[in-house]
Write an enzyme that holds these catalytic residues in place. Structure first.
Site, short mmCIF file in Angstrom:
data_model
loop_
_atom_site.label_atom_id
_atom_site.label_comp_id
_atom_site.label_asym_id
_atom_site.label_seq_id
_atom_site.Cartn_x
_atom_site.Cartn_y
_atom_site.Cartn_z
N HIS A 83 40.42 -21.49 2.84
CA HIS A 83 40.30 -22.22 1.57
C HIS A 83 39.98 -23.67 1.85
CE1 HIS A 83 44.50 -22.97 2.59
NE2 HIS A 83 44.64 -23.85 1.61
N HIS A 106 41.32 -26.71 1.19
CA HIS A 106 42.23 -27.85 1.39
C HIS A 106 41.97 -28.56 2.72
CE1 HIS A 106 45.35 -26.27 -1.73
NE2 HIS A 106 44.46 -27.08 -2.28
N ASP A 118 43.81 -29.83 4.93
CA ASP A 118 44.58 -29.46 6.13
C ASP A 118 44.14 -28.10 6.67
OD1 ASP A 118 45.79 -28.33 3.79
OD2 ASP A 118 47.59 -27.88 4.95
N HIS A 119 42.99 -27.59 6.15
CA HIS A 119 42.41 -26.35 6.67
C HIS A 119 40.94 -26.52 7.05
CE1 HIS A 119 45.92 -23.89 5.37
NE2 HIS A 119 46.09 -25.00 4.67
N HIS A 134 46.75 -19.65 -4.74
CA HIS A 134 46.99 -20.99 -4.17
C HIS A 134 45.82 -21.90 -4.54
CE1 HIS A 134 48.34 -24.04 -1.35
NE2 HIS A 134 47.21 -23.96 -0.67
N ASP A 180 47.09 -20.08 3.28
CA ASP A 180 48.27 -20.47 2.51
C ASP A 180 48.59 -19.48 1.39
OD1 ASP A 180 48.35 -22.71 4.09
OD2 ASP A 180 47.83 -24.14 2.51
N HIS A 227 51.07 -22.35 8.20
CA HIS A 227 52.11 -23.40 8.27
C HIS A 227 53.41 -22.86 8.84
CE1 HIS A 227 50.07 -26.58 5.91
NE2 HIS A 227 49.51 -25.58 5.26
FE FE Z 1 47.82 -25.77 3.91
ZN ZN Z 2 46.41 -25.07 1.11
#
Ligand code: FE
Ligand code: ZN
Length: 256
Positions: free
Chosen positions: A57, A59, A61-62, A115, A134, A172
């Site tokens: 996805h 985001h 942090d990905h 998400h 996530d 995570h």
């Molecule tokens: Fe994340």
């Molecule tokens: Zn995420």
């Protein structure tokens, strides 16, 4: 068909990036690179050259390492077609029902919104590995930023149907906090209490609690258990619709 060698790279405060290497062809995928530097170093330390990025996805942090890794290696960026506009550097769009080949290893793609509205997961059946970003966490699930409880429940059910021995490579290390919440809604779940003791011990020693397996999640993850009479009783919804119980459980976790 090839079994992937999978290497876990912990980055930022609690993210896991994965290197997935096909030993027969040398193809090496990076799943959800939050950053570039530590991922490229981890690949180099193994003598692996990154050939693919697999995003679940959009985001940051990905996908934060996408462009730098692509510039350094010339790799192909694979990501969710429905979210192509938000995946930096995307080259290959995949969606529900697609099979994507990483060297000689094949991934089945699931569309798992909730998400985010474009979230996907990659299931490498031969390697018994699920990369779910996530969507599902160890004893948890992602927050519903862009989806409804009904959507997320439908997404989770796709993952719940996979073989029990499937390893769940989520993105995570949230397990300990998730487990504390899980115990609050299913205090009498003995398998959960047993798992939590194991998780506490691992964390005290700095050991990752990820991956788990689908079987472990089915037994202990409250977001997969809206049909548990014990959980229904705790949230005061005996016999209620699974989507409603899931929604209430998610709302309680948001305020836990
Ligand atoms: Fe994340
Ligand atoms: Zn995420």
């Amino acid at each position: 068909m090839s079994r992937l060698e999978i290497h876990q790279v912990p980055v930022l405060s609690d993210n896991y990036v994965y290197l997935a290497h096909c030993p027969e062809t040398g193809a090496t995928g990076v799943v959800d690179p939050a950053v570039a530097g530590p991922v490229l170093e981890a690949a180099e330390a193994r003598g692996w050259t990154v050939t693919h990025i697999l995003n679940t996805h959009h985001h940051g942090d990905h996908t934060g390492g996408n462009l730098e890794i692509k510039a350094a290696t010339g790799c192909a960026v694979v990501g969710p077609g429905p979210d192509r506009d938000r995946i930096p550097g995307i080259d290959v769009e995949v969606d529900e029902g697609d099979t994507y080949r990483l060297g000689n290893a094949a991934a089945e793609v699931f569309f798992v919104p909730g998400h985010t509205r474009g979230h996907i997961a990659y299931w490498f059946a031969e390697s018994q590995a699920l990369f779910c970003g996530d969507t599902m966490f160890a004893m948890g699930c992602g927050r519903l930023f862009e989806g409804t409880p009904a959507q997320m429940w439908r997404s989770l059910r796709k993952l719940m149907a996979l073989p029990g021995e499937t390893r769940v490579y989520c993105a995570h290390e949230y397990t300990q906090a998730n487990g504390r919440f899980a115990l609050s809604v299913e205090p009498g779940n003995r398998e959960l209490a047993r798992r939590m003791a194991e998780v506490d011990e691992k964390r005290a020693n700095g050991i990752p609690t990820v991956p788990s397996t689908i079987a472990e999640e089915l037994a202990t993850n409250p977001f997969l258990r809206p049909e548990s009479p014990l959980l229904q009783k705790t949230v005061g919804m005996a016999g209620a619709d699974p989507v409603a119980v899931f929604a209430e459980t998610r709302a309680r976790k948001d305020n836990f």
